[in-house]
Design a protein around this motif. Sequence first.
Motif, short mmCIF file in Angstrom:
data_model
loop_
_atom_site.label_atom_id
_atom_site.label_comp_id
_atom_site.label_asym_id
_atom_site.label_seq_id
_atom_site.Cartn_x
_atom_site.Cartn_y
_atom_site.Cartn_z
N LYS A 40 0.83 -1.20 0.00
CA LYS A 40 0.00 0.00 0.00
C LYS A 40 0.87 1.25 0.00
CE LYS A 40 -3.78 -2.33 2.28
NZ LYS A 40 -4.75 -2.30 3.35
N HIS A 66 -12.82 -4.61 0.25
CA HIS A 66 -12.26 -4.16 1.53
C HIS A 66 -10.80 -3.71 1.43
CE1 HIS A 66 -11.04 -8.41 1.44
NE2 HIS A 66 -9.99 -7.98 2.13
N ASP A 114 -8.14 -1.07 0.89
CA ASP A 114 -8.01 0.38 0.83
C ASP A 114 -6.54 0.76 1.04
OD1 ASP A 114 -7.94 -0.43 3.44
OD2 ASP A 114 -9.08 1.23 4.23
N GLU A 162 -2.99 3.14 -4.11
CA GLU A 162 -3.00 4.29 -5.01
C GLU A 162 -2.02 4.05 -6.14
OE1 GLU A 162 -1.94 7.49 -2.47
OE2 GLU A 162 -3.80 7.43 -1.33
N TYR A 209 -13.75 1.81 -7.99
CA TYR A 209 -14.66 1.05 -7.13
C TYR A 209 -15.95 0.77 -7.88
CZ TYR A 209 -17.60 -0.13 -3.14
OH TYR A 209 -18.44 -0.77 -2.28
N TRP A 215 -12.96 -3.74 -6.46
CA TRP A 215 -12.05 -2.74 -7.01
C TRP A 215 -11.45 -3.30 -8.29
CZ3 TRP A 215 -11.33 2.12 -5.24
CH2 TRP A 215 -11.69 2.41 -3.93
#
Length: 109
Positions: free
Chosen positions: A13, A66, A68, A71, A91, A101
């Motif tokens: 992430k 779920h 998140d 980017e 999304y 996603w």
Amino acid sequence: MQRRRGQIALVWKSKTIIDNRGNEVIVADADGPHAVRAAFVPQRSAKAEVPGQQIINITRMIVEAHLDGVELWSRVEAMGKTWDIVTPPAYHHGTRHTRHWSIDIRQRP
């Protein structure tokens, strides 16, 4: 391949850090990858015809809703290769069973 029975992908992430000049920089989080189950759909590819050209391989990764913190500066490792994210994650809302996603990823040279 289906999203629930798909392949395992490791996702790093994004996080914001401050570099040695005092600027805020977004980088892939080196704290550790997050394992997700994803489906992969090939989108487009360009093979190198002449020496010096680059191979471009774009694939769409579909993951559960779920996930998140992912980017454009995140990184993905799947199918034995390292991938960069090339489009912001999209999304797709639906019922609990169908929301997901979609992330386009490009293979690193």
